[in-house]
Every structure is written in C-alpha cells, then in structure tokens.
Design a protein around this motif. Structure first.
Motif, PDB file in Angstrom:
ATOM      1  N   ARG A  32     -16.860  -1.062 -21.783  1.00  0.00           N
ATOM      2  CA  ARG A  32     -17.840  -1.365 -20.749  1.00  0.00           C
ATOM      3  C   ARG A  32     -18.982  -2.179 -21.362  1.00  0.00           C
ATOM      4  N   THR A  33     -19.607  -2.983 -20.525  1.00  0.00           N
ATOM      5  CA  THR A  33     -20.798  -3.736 -20.923  1.00  0.00           C
ATOM      6  C   THR A  33     -21.906  -3.399 -19.940  1.00  0.00           C
ATOM      7  N   TRP A  34     -23.078  -4.001 -20.128  1.00  0.00           N
ATOM      8  CA  TRP A  34     -24.173  -3.772 -19.184  1.00  0.00           C
ATOM      9  C   TRP A  34     -23.824  -4.280 -17.783  1.00  0.00           C
ATOM     10  N   LEU A  35     -22.928  -5.239 -17.689  1.00  0.00           N
ATOM     11  CA  LEU A  35     -22.582  -5.795 -16.380  1.00  0.00           C
ATOM     12  C   LEU A  35     -21.448  -5.049 -15.691  1.00  0.00           C
ATOM     13  N   THR A  36     -20.719  -4.234 -16.460  1.00  0.00           N
ATOM     14  CA  THR A  36     -19.575  -3.523 -15.860  1.00  0.00           C
ATOM     15  C   THR A  36     -19.737  -2.004 -15.847  1.00  0.00           C
ATOM     16  N   ALA A  37     -20.715  -1.485 -16.564  1.00  0.00           N
ATOM     17  CA  ALA A  37     -20.884  -0.028 -16.656  1.00  0.00           C
ATOM     18  C   ALA A  37     -21.237   0.578 -15.306  1.00  0.00           C
ATOM     19  N   GLN A  38     -20.711   1.780 -15.054  1.00  0.00           N
ATOM     20  CA  GLN A  38     -21.013   2.531 -13.843  1.00  0.00           C
ATOM     21  C   GLN A  38     -21.671   3.853 -14.225  1.00  0.00           C
ATOM     22  N   THR A  39     -22.138   4.564 -13.208  1.00  0.00           N
ATOM     23  CA  THR A  39     -22.869   5.811 -13.459  1.00  0.00           C
ATOM     24  C   THR A  39     -22.080   6.797 -14.321  1.00  0.00           C
ATOM     25  N   PRO A  40     -20.786   7.042 -14.074  1.00  0.00           N
ATOM     26  CA  PRO A  40     -20.039   7.977 -14.931  1.00  0.00           C
ATOM     27  C   PRO A  40     -20.016   7.547 -16.404  1.00  0.00           C
ATOM     28  N   ASP A  41     -19.977   6.230 -16.648  1.00  0.00           N
ATOM     29  CA  ASP A  41     -19.996   5.748 -18.030  1.00  0.00           C
ATOM     30  C   ASP A  41     -21.314   6.118 -18.712  1.00  0.00           C
ATOM     31  N   LEU A  42     -22.402   5.940 -17.995  1.00  0.00           N
ATOM     32  CA  LEU A  42     -23.720   6.251 -18.558  1.00  0.00           C
ATOM     33  C   LEU A  42     -23.879   7.758 -18.755  1.00  0.00           C
ATOM     34  N   GLU A  43     -23.378   8.532 -17.797  1.00  0.00           N
ATOM     35  CA  GLU A  43     -23.451   9.992 -17.931  1.00  0.00           C
ATOM     36  C   GLU A  43     -22.649  10.468 -19.130  1.00  0.00           C
ATOM     37  N   ALA A  44     -21.524   9.803 -19.393  1.00  0.00           N
ATOM     38  CA  ALA A  44     -20.713  10.156 -20.557  1.00  0.00           C
ATOM     39  C   ALA A  44     -21.460   9.863 -21.854  1.00  0.00           C
ATOM     40  N   CYS A  45     -22.217   8.771 -21.856  1.00  0.00           N
ATOM     41  CA  CYS A  45     -23.027   8.425 -23.037  1.00  0.00           C
ATOM     42  C   CYS A  45     -24.083   9.500 -23.296  1.00  0.00           C
ATOM     43  N   LEU A  46     -24.745   9.957 -22.229  1.00  0.00           N
ATOM     44  CA  LEU A  46     -25.768  10.994 -22.378  1.00  0.00           C
ATOM     45  C   LEU A  46     -25.150  12.299 -22.857  1.00  0.00           C
ATOM     46  N   ARG A  68     -34.827   0.710 -17.181  1.00  0.00           N
ATOM     47  CA  ARG A  68     -35.630  -0.514 -17.098  1.00  0.00           C
ATOM     48  C   ARG A  68     -34.731  -1.747 -17.181  1.00  0.00           C
ATOM     49  N   LEU A  69     -33.714  -1.691 -18.050  1.00  0.00           N
ATOM     50  CA  LEU A  69     -32.810  -2.829 -18.191  1.00  0.00           C
ATOM     51  C   LEU A  69     -32.020  -3.073 -16.905  1.00  0.00           C
ATOM     52  N   PHE A  70     -31.522  -2.004 -16.299  1.00  0.00           N
ATOM     53  CA  PHE A  70     -30.747  -2.182 -15.066  1.00  0.00           C
ATOM     54  C   PHE A  70     -31.621  -2.669 -13.912  1.00  0.00           C
ATOM     55  N   ARG A  79     -26.671  -8.130 -11.518  1.00  0.00           N
ATOM     56  CA  ARG A  79     -25.891  -7.025 -10.960  1.00  0.00           C
ATOM     57  C   ARG A  79     -26.285  -6.838  -9.508  1.00  0.00           C
ATOM     58  N   ALA A  80     -25.337  -6.291  -8.739  1.00  0.00           N
ATOM     59  CA  ALA A  80     -25.615  -6.034  -7.325  1.00  0.00           C
ATOM     60  C   ALA A  80     -26.017  -4.581  -7.095  1.00  0.00           C
ATOM     61  N   ASP A  81     -25.953  -3.763  -8.158  1.00  0.00           N
ATOM     62  CA  ASP A  81     -26.292  -2.350  -8.026  1.00  0.00           C
ATOM     63  C   ASP A  81     -27.034  -1.894  -9.276  1.00  0.00           C
ATOM     64  N   ASP A  82     -27.546  -0.659  -9.212  1.00  0.00           N
ATOM     65  CA  ASP A  82     -28.235  -0.051 -10.355  1.00  0.00           C
ATOM     66  C   ASP A  82     -27.591   1.293 -10.630  1.00  0.00           C
ATOM     67  N   PRO A  83     -26.666   1.363 -11.583  1.00  0.00           N
ATOM     68  CA  PRO A  83     -25.947   2.610 -11.838  1.00  0.00           C
ATOM     69  C   PRO A  83     -26.813   3.715 -12.448  1.00  0.00           C
ATOM     70  N   ALA A  84     -28.006   3.371 -12.933  1.00  0.00           N
ATOM     71  CA  ALA A  84     -28.855   4.386 -13.569  1.00  0.00           C
ATOM     72  C   ALA A  84     -29.870   4.988 -12.609  1.00  0.00           C
TER      73      ALA A  84
END
Length: 296
Positions: A32-46, A68-70, A79-84
């Motif tokens: 995943r990259t900043w342009l393709t990451a979704q909320t589950p990806d970020l939650e997995a990172c946390l 802030r980045l999103f 991006r068309a959405d903010d997964p964070a």
C-alpha cells in the motif's frame, strides 16, 4: 506545506518526516502507498505498533501526522477520501510537567553567581532570561542581538509558527543582559569573516556552531554543570523544566491563566491548563499532609 504555510520549525518537520516514514514503511509491507491505503491498512499499522510496545504517546503522534497528511492529500485532489478521518488514537494519560521548586531554582541561581569571568556573566544572563521570560530553549539560544533594544524592558521573541510576542523582563534579568553586552564582543569568533558576520547578529554568539549562535545542546550542558554545582540532580534539570517552573510559579503566586498563556506563547489555552493540574496536585498533597483533620 508545513514549512511554507504553517511555518513549522525544523525539529517539527524532522519529527513529521520520521513518523510518516515509519508508517509508509509499514504500508509498503502490505503493498500500500499513501494513495492506495484504506482505513483497515492504517488500523493494522497501529496494531503492529502496539504489539511492538511503542508508547501510546508515540503512536498517537504518528496518527496525528498521518491525519494531517491525508487532509492535505484530500485538499490537493490527490485522494477522493480520507481513510484516517474516523480513526481513534490510543488512550493515553497526559503526564504532568516536571518542575522545580522555588528553592531549587534559587540554588541554581546561587551556583551561577559563583561562576567567574565572562562564562559566569553569560550563564547568568541565559538563566535570568530563561526563568524570567519562560522561553523555549530554541527561542533563547537564537535571540537576535536587537531582541531587547527594540522594546526597552521587554524581550521580542519569535516562537513556533513565526508567532511573535513581547515578554517583560525583571530588573535582575535586564541587569544580567547589560552585563553580558559589555563583554559579549570577546566571545565573537576570531579570524573567520563569514562566521563572524553570522555570529554578530545573535545575543549569544558561538565561535564553534555553524548557526552562529549558542546551540541547544551547548546550553543543556551548561545547565547540567550548573545543576551539579548546585547539588541538584542533573537528570531533573533542563531548559524545559525551567520553563515549566516559570509557568507554575507564576500561577502559584497569583497570575491568571490567560497572562501565562501569552507569556509562554501558547496558541491554545488548553496547553497552558496543564499547569493548573500541577497546582491541584500540590494543593491536594498539602491538605493530605498538613491539614489537622487528615491526621485523624
């Protein structure tokens, strides 16, 4: 954007870069990259950070940088959405700031008074400004030479985000500055015109620093040496602890919260309110140990 529009300091930019690099690395493992990451990806990172034992404050700071980045990517149309947006950070208690008692501060000043020569004069000026004005160490060491002259009796300080404020100085602080200005020329670098030209602009020049002024690290070492001379634990004495002491001692002696906020250069009063909790803890401890009814 953070540098150009928000005026973020170099240390802030470095911290954002480190936090975002760490999350980007974790996302890349998941393709995943900043342009393709979704909320589950970020939650997995946390969740991964939690398993690794990262402090909740560290995880929360990284999530703040990601948010802030999103928001930036969304505003720029990348991006068309903010997964964070809907993500909740880890629960964390806000630690009370470490402070020094008024007696400990007096001991520090007594140790500074015992220093001889130009080194002692400079140390007293640094200490007086720091405690009388509640400056951040980055603000203190980079003070321009005309910071005092531009407004007699006050200090012109440029803080975070380029915000400017006037800080009134005590008579002892003004006297210490005058003493330092009489010998300051002797501390200017010799034989290097380019470095000399840069150093001349600062109240506390340095012949060894590329910046032309005393560095944070150099002042931290000065303070540690002073703490040892004052028979204080050097680990418990730092420029920021003195800034905390400045705020707490003002409130303890009757200053109002808004005035302390202005003196500290806090953009939000909620940042200043942490010092009221310190006073509450001290008052609670006082009642529990000194009140006659508490001993029954």
């Amino acid at each position: 954007m953070m540098a150009a529009e928000r005026g973020a300091a170099k240390n802030t930019l470095d911290a954002y870069r480190r936090d975002l690099d760490d999350v980007a690395m974790r996302l890349s493992v998941r393709d995943r990259t900043w342009l393709t990451a979704q909320t589950p990806d970020l939650e997995a990172c946390l969740a991964e950070m939690a398993r690794e034992g990262l402090a909740p404050a560290t995880t929360a700071r990284r999530l703040s940088a990601v948010r802030r980045l999103f928001r930036f990517l969304l505003a720029e149309g990348e991006r068309a959405d903010d997964p964070a947006r809907s993500m909740a950070g880890p629960k964390r208690g806000r630690p009370l700031p470490k402070i020094m008692s008024e007696a400990e501060v007096d001991a520090l000043f007594a140790a500074a008074e015992a220093l001889e020569g130009n080194r002692g004069i400079r140390t007293r000026a640094l200490l007086e400004i720091l405690y009388a004005g509640g400056l951040r160490v980055s603000e203190l060491v980079a003070l321009p030479l005309d910071a005092v002259a531009r407004a007699g009796g006050t200090l012109h300080v440029t803080g975070k985000g380029g915000r400017e404020r006037l800080v009134p100085l005590t008579p002892p602080a003004l006297e210490a500055i005058r003493d330092w200005l009489r010998v300051r020329e002797e501390s200017l670098p010799k034989g290097r015109p380019s470095r000399l030209a840069k150093a001349k602009a600062f109240l506390f020049p340095s012949s060894s620093a590329d910046s032309g002024h005393l560095t944070r690290e150099q002042f931290a070492r000065i303070l540690k040496e002073l703490a040892r001379a004052a028979a204080l634990d050097p680990a418990k004495v730092s420029p920021h602890v003195l800034r905390h002491a400045f705020a707490t001692h003002l409130l303890a002696n009757g200053a109002d919260l808004r005035s302390v906020q202005a003196l500290l250069g806090h953009a939000d009063i909620s940042t200043t309110q942490i010092y009221t909790h310190v006073l509450e803890e001290r008052l609670k401890a006082l009642v529990e140990t000194a009140h006659p009814l508490a001993k029954r």
